[in-house]
Scaffold this motif. Sequence first.
Motif, PDB file in Angstrom:
ATOM      1  N   TYR A 130       5.031  -2.795   0.685  1.00 31.36           N
ATOM      2  CA  TYR A 130       4.220  -1.675   1.169  1.00 31.36           C
ATOM      3  C   TYR A 130       3.937  -0.817   0.053  1.00 31.36           C
ATOM      4  O   TYR A 130       2.836  -0.143  -0.142  1.00 31.36           O
ATOM      5  CB  TYR A 130       4.891  -0.853   2.278  1.00 31.36           C
ATOM      6  CG  TYR A 130       4.840  -1.836   3.593  1.00 31.36           C
ATOM      7  CD1 TYR A 130       3.749  -2.657   4.033  1.00 31.36           C
ATOM      8  CD2 TYR A 130       6.103  -1.676   4.201  1.00 31.36           C
ATOM      9  CE1 TYR A 130       3.893  -3.392   5.215  1.00 31.36           C
ATOM     10  CE2 TYR A 130       6.088  -2.467   5.555  1.00 31.36           C
ATOM     11  CZ  TYR A 130       4.959  -3.228   6.126  1.00 31.36           C
ATOM     12  OH  TYR A 130       5.114  -4.103   6.976  1.00 31.36           O
ATOM     13  N   ASP A 172       3.513  -1.431  -2.941  1.00 32.74           N
ATOM     14  CA  ASP A 172       2.392  -1.737  -3.806  1.00 32.74           C
ATOM     15  C   ASP A 172       0.912  -1.715  -3.074  1.00 32.74           C
ATOM     16  O   ASP A 172      -0.203  -1.275  -3.720  1.00 32.74           O
ATOM     17  CB  ASP A 172       2.437  -3.419  -4.317  1.00 32.74           C
ATOM     18  CG  ASP A 172       3.621  -3.603  -5.261  1.00 32.74           C
ATOM     19  OD1 ASP A 172       3.905  -2.635  -5.873  1.00 32.74           O
ATOM     20  OD2 ASP A 172       4.320  -4.438  -4.953  1.00 32.74           O
ATOM     21  N   VAL A 173       0.737  -1.952  -1.700  1.00 34.23           N
ATOM     22  CA  VAL A 173      -0.205  -1.688  -0.873  1.00 34.23           C
ATOM     23  C   VAL A 173      -0.789  -0.195  -1.085  1.00 34.23           C
ATOM     24  O   VAL A 173      -1.817   0.089  -1.228  1.00 34.23           O
ATOM     25  CB  VAL A 173      -0.056  -2.161   0.456  1.00 34.23           C
ATOM     26  CG1 VAL A 173      -1.187  -1.703   1.284  1.00 34.23           C
ATOM     27  CG2 VAL A 173       0.053  -3.835   0.545  1.00 34.23           C
ATOM     28  N   ASP A 185      -1.982   0.133  -4.654  1.00 34.76           N
ATOM     29  CA  ASP A 185      -3.240  -0.578  -5.064  1.00 34.76           C
ATOM     30  C   ASP A 185      -4.344  -0.364  -4.186  1.00 34.76           C
ATOM     31  O   ASP A 185      -5.650  -0.546  -4.667  1.00 34.76           O
ATOM     32  CB  ASP A 185      -2.990  -2.196  -5.104  1.00 34.76           C
ATOM     33  CG  ASP A 185      -1.899  -2.315  -6.367  1.00 34.76           C
ATOM     34  OD1 ASP A 185      -1.928  -1.451  -7.193  1.00 34.76           O
ATOM     35  OD2 ASP A 185      -1.079  -3.171  -6.330  1.00 34.76           O
ATOM     36  N   GLU A 186      -4.053  -0.647  -2.862  1.00 38.50           N
ATOM     37  CA  GLU A 186      -5.142  -0.599  -1.969  1.00 38.50           C
ATOM     38  C   GLU A 186      -5.603   0.812  -1.426  1.00 38.50           C
ATOM     39  O   GLU A 186      -6.992   0.866  -1.068  1.00 38.50           O
ATOM     40  CB  GLU A 186      -4.957  -1.427  -0.753  1.00 38.50           C
ATOM     41  CG  GLU A 186      -4.768  -2.885  -1.190  1.00 38.50           C
ATOM     42  CD  GLU A 186      -4.438  -3.754  -0.054  1.00 38.50           C
ATOM     43  OE1 GLU A 186      -4.871  -3.601   1.149  1.00 38.50           O
ATOM     44  OE2 GLU A 186      -3.810  -5.018  -0.327  1.00 38.50           O
ATOM     45  N   TRP A 187      -4.731   1.836  -1.239  1.00 39.11           N
ATOM     46  CA  TRP A 187      -4.670   2.914  -0.794  1.00 39.11           C
ATOM     47  C   TRP A 187      -5.123   4.094  -1.956  1.00 39.11           C
ATOM     48  O   TRP A 187      -5.612   5.276  -1.954  1.00 39.11           O
ATOM     49  CB  TRP A 187      -3.835   3.363   0.137  1.00 39.11           C
ATOM     50  CG  TRP A 187      -3.618   2.825   1.353  1.00 39.11           C
ATOM     51  CD1 TRP A 187      -4.122   1.746   1.830  1.00 39.11           C
ATOM     52  CD2 TRP A 187      -2.472   2.927   2.335  1.00 39.11           C
ATOM     53  NE1 TRP A 187      -3.792   1.333   2.948  1.00 39.11           N
ATOM     54  CE2 TRP A 187      -2.658   2.022   3.321  1.00 39.11           C
ATOM     55  CE3 TRP A 187      -1.493   3.954   2.345  1.00 39.11           C
ATOM     56  CZ2 TRP A 187      -1.901   2.096   4.442  1.00 39.11           C
ATOM     57  CZ3 TRP A 187      -1.005   4.089   3.575  1.00 39.11           C
ATOM     58  CH2 TRP A 187      -1.018   3.073   4.687  1.00 39.11           C
ATOM     59  N   ASN A 188      -4.696   3.776  -3.177  1.00 37.68           N
ATOM     60  CA  ASN A 188      -4.892   4.261  -4.393  1.00 37.68           C
ATOM     61  C   ASN A 188      -4.081   5.900  -4.025  1.00 37.68           C
ATOM     62  O   ASN A 188      -4.648   6.806  -4.828  1.00 37.68           O
ATOM     63  CB  ASN A 188      -6.305   4.862  -4.734  1.00 37.68           C
ATOM     64  CG  ASN A 188      -7.082   3.577  -5.167  1.00 37.68           C
ATOM     65  OD1 ASN A 188      -6.734   2.887  -6.166  1.00 37.68           O
ATOM     66  ND2 ASN A 188      -8.324   3.409  -4.684  1.00 37.68           N
TER      67      ASN A 188
END
Length: 183
Positions: A18, A20-21, A24-27
Amino acid sequence: MCIRDRPAADQTRAALRYVDVIRDEWNSNVLRIHLYPTKWRAMVARGEGRAYLDALRNRARERGMWWMVDNHVVGAPDGQLSEWQDPQDGRVDWALELATQLGQWYGDDPSLAVFVGWDEPALFDSGQFAWHEMAPVHQRILDAYRAAGGKAIYGANGTHWARVYKGWRSAHLITDPLNRVAV
Protein backbone atom coordinates in the motif's frame (compact mmCIF):
# COMPACT_ATOMS: atom_id res chain seq x y z
CA MET A 1 -3.46 2.16 6.40
CA CYS A 2 -5.04 0.27 9.29
CA ILE A 3 -4.09 -2.64 11.50
CA ARG A 4 -6.43 -5.54 10.80
CA ASP A 5 -7.02 -8.90 12.45
CA ARG A 6 -4.34 -10.76 10.49
CA PRO A 7 -0.91 -12.13 11.39
CA ALA A 8 1.66 -9.37 11.65
CA ALA A 9 3.76 -10.69 8.76
CA ASP A 10 0.70 -10.64 6.46
CA GLN A 11 -0.24 -7.15 7.64
CA THR A 12 3.26 -5.88 7.05
CA ARG A 13 3.53 -7.31 3.53
CA ALA A 14 0.15 -5.89 2.57
CA ALA A 15 0.91 -2.54 4.17
CA LEU A 16 4.23 -2.22 2.36
CA ARG A 17 2.45 -2.75 -0.97
CA TYR A 18 0.00 0.00 0.00
CA VAL A 19 2.87 2.40 0.68
CA ASP A 20 4.02 1.93 -2.91
CA VAL A 21 0.49 2.48 -4.24
CA ILE A 22 0.05 5.59 -2.12
CA ARG A 23 3.34 6.99 -3.43
CA ASP A 24 3.23 5.84 -7.04
CA GLU A 25 -0.45 6.02 -7.93
CA TRP A 26 -1.70 8.73 -5.60
CA ASN A 27 1.51 10.81 -5.70
CA SER A 28 1.28 11.32 -1.96
CA ASN A 29 4.25 12.39 0.11
CA VAL A 30 2.69 11.41 3.49
CA LEU A 31 1.84 7.97 4.80
CA ARG A 32 -0.92 7.98 7.42
CA ILE A 33 -0.96 4.98 9.75
CA HIS A 34 -4.15 4.38 11.77
CA LEU A 35 -3.65 2.42 14.97
CA TYR A 36 -6.81 0.96 16.50
CA PRO A 37 -5.94 0.69 20.20
CA THR A 38 -7.12 -2.86 20.93
CA LYS A 39 -5.43 -4.28 17.84
CA TRP A 40 -2.29 -2.19 18.42
CA ARG A 41 -1.94 -3.35 22.02
CA ALA A 42 -2.30 -6.98 20.90
CA MET A 43 0.52 -6.49 18.38
CA VAL A 44 2.74 -4.91 21.03
CA ALA A 45 1.97 -7.73 23.49
CA ARG A 46 3.07 -10.26 20.84
CA GLY A 47 6.27 -8.26 20.27
CA GLU A 48 5.19 -7.26 16.74
CA GLY A 49 4.14 -3.63 17.11
CA ARG A 50 7.43 -1.85 16.74
CA ALA A 51 8.59 -4.07 13.88
CA TYR A 52 5.36 -3.24 12.03
CA LEU A 53 5.84 0.50 12.46
CA ASP A 54 9.55 0.26 11.67
CA ALA A 55 8.79 -1.52 8.39
CA LEU A 56 6.25 1.12 7.35
CA ARG A 57 8.48 3.98 8.45
CA ASN A 58 11.45 2.58 6.58
CA ARG A 59 9.45 2.07 3.38
CA ALA A 60 8.04 5.58 3.62
CA ARG A 61 11.52 7.01 4.11
CA GLU A 62 12.89 4.95 1.19
CA ARG A 63 10.13 6.40 -0.97
CA GLY A 64 10.84 9.99 0.16
CA MET A 65 7.68 10.26 2.24
CA TRP A 66 6.80 11.70 5.62
CA TRP A 67 4.75 9.49 7.88
CA MET A 68 2.16 10.15 10.54
CA VAL A 69 0.44 8.04 13.18
CA ASP A 70 -3.03 8.45 14.58
CA ASN A 71 -4.65 6.85 17.57
CA HIS A 72 -7.72 5.88 15.60
CA VAL A 73 -10.54 6.22 18.08
CA VAL A 74 -14.00 7.31 16.97
CA GLY A 75 -15.84 8.37 20.10
CA ALA A 76 -15.57 10.04 23.46
CA PRO A 77 -12.69 9.54 25.89
CA ASP A 78 -13.59 6.87 28.43
CA GLY A 79 -17.09 6.90 26.96
CA GLN A 80 -19.25 5.96 24.02
CA LEU A 81 -17.53 4.75 20.85
CA SER A 82 -18.73 3.91 17.37
CA GLU A 83 -20.51 0.60 17.06
CA TRP A 84 -17.64 -1.03 15.15
CA GLN A 85 -14.93 -0.27 17.70
CA ASP A 86 -13.95 -2.35 20.68
CA PRO A 87 -15.37 -0.75 23.86
CA GLN A 88 -11.82 -0.64 25.28
CA ASP A 89 -10.50 1.55 22.45
CA GLY A 90 -11.66 4.76 24.12
CA ARG A 91 -9.52 4.37 27.22
CA VAL A 92 -7.46 7.49 27.85
CA ASP A 93 -4.77 5.44 29.60
CA TRP A 94 -4.28 3.50 26.36
CA ALA A 95 -3.86 6.76 24.44
CA LEU A 96 -1.24 7.83 26.98
CA GLU A 97 0.53 4.48 26.58
CA LEU A 98 0.68 4.88 22.79
CA ALA A 99 1.92 8.47 23.12
CA THR A 100 4.70 7.29 25.41
CA GLN A 101 5.68 4.43 23.07
CA LEU A 102 5.84 6.69 20.03
CA GLY A 103 7.82 9.33 21.90
CA GLN A 104 10.35 6.78 23.12
CA TRP A 105 10.65 4.89 19.85
CA TYR A 106 10.55 7.72 17.30
CA GLY A 107 11.12 10.94 19.25
CA ASP A 108 14.20 11.90 17.25
CA ASP A 109 12.92 10.73 13.85
CA PRO A 110 12.47 13.84 11.69
CA SER A 111 10.43 11.88 9.15
CA LEU A 112 7.59 11.38 11.67
CA ALA A 113 5.64 14.48 10.79
CA VAL A 114 2.47 14.25 12.89
CA PHE A 115 1.07 12.29 15.82
CA VAL A 116 -2.70 12.57 16.28
CA GLY A 117 -3.48 11.60 19.86
CA TRP A 118 -7.24 11.05 19.41
CA ASP A 119 -8.41 10.87 15.83
CA GLU A 120 -12.17 11.44 15.76
CA PRO A 121 -13.67 12.62 19.04
CA ALA A 122 -17.44 12.25 18.80
CA LEU A 123 -20.65 11.47 20.63
CA PHE A 124 -23.41 9.70 18.81
CA ASP A 125 -26.64 10.24 20.76
CA SER A 126 -26.58 13.53 22.62
CA GLY A 127 -24.24 15.55 20.42
CA GLN A 128 -23.32 17.52 23.56
CA PHE A 129 -19.57 17.05 23.36
CA ALA A 130 -17.47 20.20 23.13
CA TRP A 131 -13.87 21.33 22.74
CA HIS A 132 -13.59 22.24 26.43
CA GLU A 133 -14.14 18.53 27.20
CA MET A 134 -11.61 17.28 24.66
CA ALA A 135 -8.83 19.84 25.14
CA PRO A 136 -7.72 18.50 28.56
CA VAL A 137 -7.50 14.98 27.08
CA HIS A 138 -5.36 16.26 24.21
CA GLN A 139 -3.18 18.10 26.71
CA ARG A 140 -2.58 14.92 28.73
CA ILE A 141 -1.72 12.93 25.60
CA LEU A 142 0.59 15.66 24.30
CA ASP A 143 2.31 15.96 27.68
CA ALA A 144 2.95 12.19 27.77
CA TYR A 145 4.28 12.28 24.20
CA ARG A 146 6.64 15.20 24.86
CA ALA A 147 7.82 13.73 28.20
CA ALA A 148 8.81 10.56 26.33
CA GLY A 149 10.85 12.55 23.80
CA GLY A 150 8.30 12.99 21.00
CA LYS A 151 9.00 15.95 18.72
CA ALA A 152 6.51 15.56 15.86
CA ILE A 153 3.65 17.98 15.37
CA TYR A 154 0.76 16.98 17.62
CA GLY A 155 -2.60 16.88 15.86
CA ALA A 156 -5.42 17.96 18.18
CA ASN A 157 -8.64 17.10 16.41
CA GLY A 158 -11.88 18.83 17.26
CA THR A 159 -15.08 17.11 18.27
CA HIS A 160 -17.78 15.63 16.06
CA TRP A 161 -15.43 13.58 13.87
CA ALA A 162 -12.68 16.21 13.99
CA ARG A 163 -14.84 18.91 12.42
CA VAL A 164 -15.91 21.19 15.29
CA TYR A 165 -13.47 23.46 17.10
CA LYS A 166 -15.99 25.85 18.67
CA GLY A 167 -14.47 27.50 21.72
CA TRP A 168 -10.85 26.55 21.08
CA ARG A 169 -9.65 30.13 20.69
CA SER A 170 -11.30 31.55 23.77
CA ALA A 171 -10.59 28.86 26.33
CA HIS A 172 -8.94 25.56 27.00
CA LEU A 173 -5.98 26.07 24.73
CA ILE A 174 -3.37 23.37 24.49
CA THR A 175 0.14 24.42 25.48
CA ASP A 176 3.26 22.87 24.05
CA PRO A 177 6.87 23.73 24.95
CA LEU A 178 7.88 22.99 21.35
CA ASN A 179 5.01 25.07 19.95
CA ARG A 180 4.14 22.28 17.52
CA VAL A 181 0.40 21.74 17.86
CA ALA A 182 -1.93 21.65 14.89
CA VAL A 183 -5.55 22.27 15.81
